[in-house]
Design an enzyme around this catalytic site. Sequence first.
Site, PDB file in Angstrom:
ATOM      1  CE  LYS A 128      39.199  40.487  33.603  1.00  0.00           C
ATOM      2  NZ  LYS A 128      38.545  39.692  35.077  1.00  0.00           N
TER       3      LYS A 128
HETATM    4  C1  LIG Z   1      37.430  38.359  35.077  1.00  0.00           C
HETATM    5  C2  LIG Z   1      36.558  39.279  35.975  1.00  0.00           C
HETATM    6  C3  LIG Z   1      36.336  38.274  37.531  1.00  0.00           C
HETATM    7  C4  LIG Z   1      36.257  36.701  37.133  1.00  0.00           C
HETATM    8  O1  LIG Z   1      37.661  36.799  36.912  1.00  0.00           O
HETATM    9  P1  LIG Z   1      38.626  35.320  36.512  1.00  0.00           P
HETATM   10  O2  LIG Z   1      39.796  35.017  36.602  1.00  0.00           O
HETATM   11  O3  LIG Z   1      37.977  35.170  35.255  1.00  0.00           O
HETATM   12  O4  LIG Z   1      37.495  34.114  37.323  1.00  0.00           O
HETATM   13  C5  LIG Z   1      35.141  39.011  38.210  1.00  0.00           C
HETATM   14  N1  LIG Z   1      34.897  40.138  38.477  1.00  0.00           N
HETATM   15  C6  LIG Z   1      34.978  41.285  37.646  1.00  0.00           C
HETATM   16  C7  LIG Z   1      34.886  42.245  37.904  1.00  0.00           C
HETATM   17  C8  LIG Z   1      36.577  40.680  36.252  1.00  0.00           C
HETATM   18  O5  LIG Z   1      36.147  41.443  35.243  1.00  0.00           O
END
Ligand SMILES: *Cc1c(COP(=O)(O)O)cnc(C)c1O
Length: 379
Positions: free
Chosen positions: A186
Amino acid sequence: MEKIINLIPYGKQHIDEDDIRAVVEVLKSDWLTTGPKVQEFETAIAGYVGSKYAVAVNSGTAALHCAMYVMDIGPGDEVILPPMTFAATANAILYQGGTPVFVDVEADTLLIDPEKVEEKITQKTKAIVAVDYAGQPCDYERLREIANRLNLILAADSCHALGAEYKGKKAGSIADLTVFSFHPVKHITTGEGGMVTTNNEIFAGRMRQFRNHGITSDFRTREKQATFLYEMTELGYNYRLPDIQCALGISQLKKLPMFLERRRAIARRYDAAFMGSSHIQPLANKPHTLNAYHLYVIRVLQPDRGKVFQWLREKGIGVNVHYLPVYRHPYYAQRPNPSFTPCPVTEEAYEQILSLPMYPSLTDEMANTVIREVLDACG
Ligand SMILES: *Cc1c(COP(=O)(O)O)cnc(C)c1O
């Protein structure tokens, strides 16, 4: 020469010496978890996105769970969401016993189609979860109008969209609750981590309690007040984000503007390269939105996407597919789901989409390699 496997991944964190120093400093301090860095990180994120409150938790998934909890989602409640998302968006609804109701997306952006939202609203609908797919904010004006008129809560899964803007407002300040993730792919990372932003004081307070077993105070506050008494008044979880990770988040956030600038520059390069191709169609950007480009997604109109994927992987380009429609995961496919109606736009998109490498340390040279190979593969 071509013996390299995934030389260029689709996403990657960027950690520098400042980040490492920030973490080491915490390791040498008194508080490894739930110390001063948690609030500092929360204040920094709230300040950045322009929300009153921010609540740090240990994953984006935990953040989604917090959001479902404070919206009082429970058995019998329906929550609207698009199927073009990571499974966690829907899983969080199930954690609370609610029912995910899938609404199809728009073909050009793969964002939830406001036109189709209303068709799926029933007496049981409690909330809408918009997903800012790939980093572009949804049509929040229309979603807000629907939510207000029908008395629903509007939540946003903005795990792709830290730094994105809709009509000049940052993701995180638009919906009633907004969820972010700090997973390494991210925009900024804490290893694992997440945040919920909101302007609602009651939501924020309940989420702080929910992330700490449902206990009304935290250990550090009790130490300060020289008291041992604590009370658990709701059933919560341990979703706390440690100070070690918050320090990394604070340090990473300082670099976010630079990260975003680089992601947008790579997107412009890709856009320009694929403009003339009749076989490659990048997702569209809507007016009034500023994309944060977690992903750069193209539709491969020709040849077969599977073949293009294979070819590019063999060339060391770490392309990926985001996402298999949530309801097609075996767990969801096997569950009874009376409210289910097919989402043909999502289905068609799933056959064509490909995420190209997109991360701040991807150089122009590497982007050019990606472009050359993609054009080669698609003709
Ligand atoms: C990355 C992501 C999540 C979950 O995040 P984590 O930190 O991996 O639990 C949820 N929704 C979307 C759209 C994501 O890209």
